[in-house]
Scaffold this active site. Structure first.
Site, PDB file in Angstrom:
ATOM      1  N   ASP A 178      45.469  32.597  36.533  1.00  0.00           N
ATOM      2  CA  ASP A 178      44.597  32.336  37.683  1.00  0.00           C
ATOM      3  C   ASP A 178      45.122  31.139  38.482  1.00  0.00           C
ATOM      4  OD1 ASP A 178      42.354  32.884  39.231  1.00  0.00           O
ATOM      5  OD2 ASP A 178      40.979  31.722  37.984  1.00  0.00           O
ATOM      6  N   HIS A 261      44.435  37.382  44.925  1.00  0.00           N
ATOM      7  CA  HIS A 261      43.047  37.618  44.516  1.00  0.00           C
ATOM      8  C   HIS A 261      42.457  38.883  45.158  1.00  0.00           C
ATOM      9  CE1 HIS A 261      42.849  33.914  42.233  1.00  0.00           C
ATOM     10  NE2 HIS A 261      41.670  34.308  41.793  1.00  0.00           N
ATOM     11  N   HIS A 264      43.632  41.513  42.922  1.00  0.00           N
ATOM     12  CA  HIS A 264      42.772  41.454  41.728  1.00  0.00           C
ATOM     13  C   HIS A 264      41.449  42.184  41.989  1.00  0.00           C
ATOM     14  CE1 HIS A 264      39.101  39.776  39.962  1.00  0.00           C
ATOM     15  NE2 HIS A 264      39.784  39.772  38.828  1.00  0.00           N
ATOM     16  N   HIS A 278      40.185  38.099  33.938  1.00  0.00           N
ATOM     17  CA  HIS A 278      40.415  37.822  35.359  1.00  0.00           C
ATOM     18  C   HIS A 278      41.871  37.397  35.593  1.00  0.00           C
ATOM     19  CE1 HIS A 278      39.593  36.193  39.369  1.00  0.00           C
ATOM     20  NE2 HIS A 278      40.124  35.058  38.981  1.00  0.00           N
TER      21      HIS A 278
HETATM   22 ZN   LIG Z   1      40.561  33.407  40.251  1.00  0.00          ZN
END
Ligand SMILES: [Zn+2]
Length: 386
Positions: A178, A261, A264, A278
């Site tokens: 992340d 992101h 994602h 995540h």
């Molecule tokens: Zn994140």
């Protein structure tokens, strides 16, 4: 992306106080006493089973009562609304998210709606949720629904590195995935014209903190993972916890999110990815972003090698998809490029077709790089969430 008041403003958002270190959880009462007299702790059963005694003792030390409410896996709209009811019924004046990113996000969203103060107490360095003024809302199955933006940040973010050292290694690896994305996305946002998540153009500080997070991780990520495997706190682990939690948090909020992101979020539309953390899904987004933006080959290859060593996925196969799953990849790319997604912060227009090609390209590049460098595919983990 959030709306802004004026395109010429730059913003830096941060929590009022950030506390990190070995034994920090024992000081929770002292920090919460400055915020309220009737705290509500949100924690799932697993987290509460591990920390109930320590938290109760820490709160008792400053004469604070301990009231805890349970939590399911994701910050859904229903979970947030039910926390608002609990806050009102109990007359609580501060809410504490204790656990992973979704628990923390639910605490933030409900604290905002109930107009009380809120604190983040992560039990792993697995995401950059704790410091920010936004929450990521999911369905009960883990599909991305929306970002919710709040006018202020947590009053407190407190992380105990002894707790992080005793959490599963895969949580730290996810946080590293992340946090590595933070610099790639802040760099892209800086090159473009879009706003950062905080609702204005990136401040130099936001961009610089994102880069500092990246530098710390390249230097310390592998020894920090060794430290967690051995359940010990070392300077490398302290550095990585700060990079994953504080620097990545400030860096994404005030430096900007971009393609990684958004991809994602698109991946959460594929049910195969729901067992992944995540950070694992974000890492596929980072690699796809590097390919999409035509980053130098050496940079792409070094990123694959390094994140493979960290234990993060770099191929579609490792997240339960395959380059042949054309329909599913197209659905992911469509979701990643919907209007308002952060992929449009990239300094050039991005279409779903480009995202499809970048995602499919990850498979062959990663396999070749690992083979050339003698790196085995990472052991993949399941479980967790934001
Ligand atoms: Zn994140």
């Amino acid at each position: 992306m959030p709306s802004t008041t004026s395109p010429s403003l730059t913003v830096l958002a941060s929590p009022s106080r950030y506390v990190q270190g070995k034994g920090a959880l024992d000081e929770l009462g002292a920090h919460l006493a400055a915020l309220g007299r009737n705290p509500l702790i949100v924690a799932d059963d697993t987290v509460w089973g591990l920390f109930s005694q320590q938290v109760t003792d820490a709160l008792a030390a400053t004469d604070l009562p301990t009231t805890r409410v349970g939590f399911e896996r994701f910050a859904t709209p229903e979970a947030v609304d039910s926390l608002v009811d609990v806050i009102a019924a109990g007359g609580h004046d501060v809410i504490v998210g204790l656990g992973g990113g979704s628990t923390i996000d639910a605490a933030k969203a409900s604290g905002h709606l109930a107009r009380i103060r809120w604190a983040s107490v992560p039990t792993a360095a697995s995401s950059d949720a704790p410091t920010s003024s936004l929450a990521v809302i999911y369905t009960a199955d883990g599909e991305f629904v929306e970002y919710r933006f709040f006018p202020r940040n947590p009053d407190l973010a407190l992380i105990d590195t002894r707790v992080v050292a005793n959490a599963p290694v895969r949580f730290l690896a996810a946080g590293i995935g992340d946090a590595l994305a933070t610099w790639l996305e802040a760099r892209a946002t800086r090159r473009g014209t879009a706003d950062a998540m905080a609702g204005g153009r990136p401040t130099r500080a936001g961009t610089a903190l994102a880069e500092l997070s990246w530098d710390i991780l390249w230097e310390n990520a592998l020894p920090a993972l060794d430290a967690v495997a051995a359940h010990v706190v070392t300077p490398a682990l302290e550095a990585v916890v700060e990079a994953n939690t504080l620097l990545s948090g400030l860096g994404f909020e005030s430096g900007g999110l971009a393609a990684a992101h958004a991809i994602h979020n698109g991946l959460t539309a594929a049910p195969q990815t729901h067992g992944l953390t995540h950070g694992q899904k974000v890492n596929i987004g980072s690699l796809a972003q590097l390919i999409l933006e035509g980053a130098p080959t050496a940079e792409i290859e070094d990123f694959i090698a390094f994140t493979t060593q960290v234990g993060l996925p770099n191929t579609l196969t490792e997240i339960g998809l395959s380059p042949e799953d054309r329909d599913e990849i197209e659905a992911v790319a469509e979701a990643a490029t919907v209007e308002g997604e952060t992929i449009h912060a990239m300094p050039f227009p991005v279409t779903a077709g480009q995202v499809v090609d970048a995602l499919i390209a990850t498979e062959g590049i990663s396999r070749r790089v690992r083979s050339e460098r003698g790196l085995p595919a990472p052991e993949l983990y399941t479980g967790g969430g934001h």
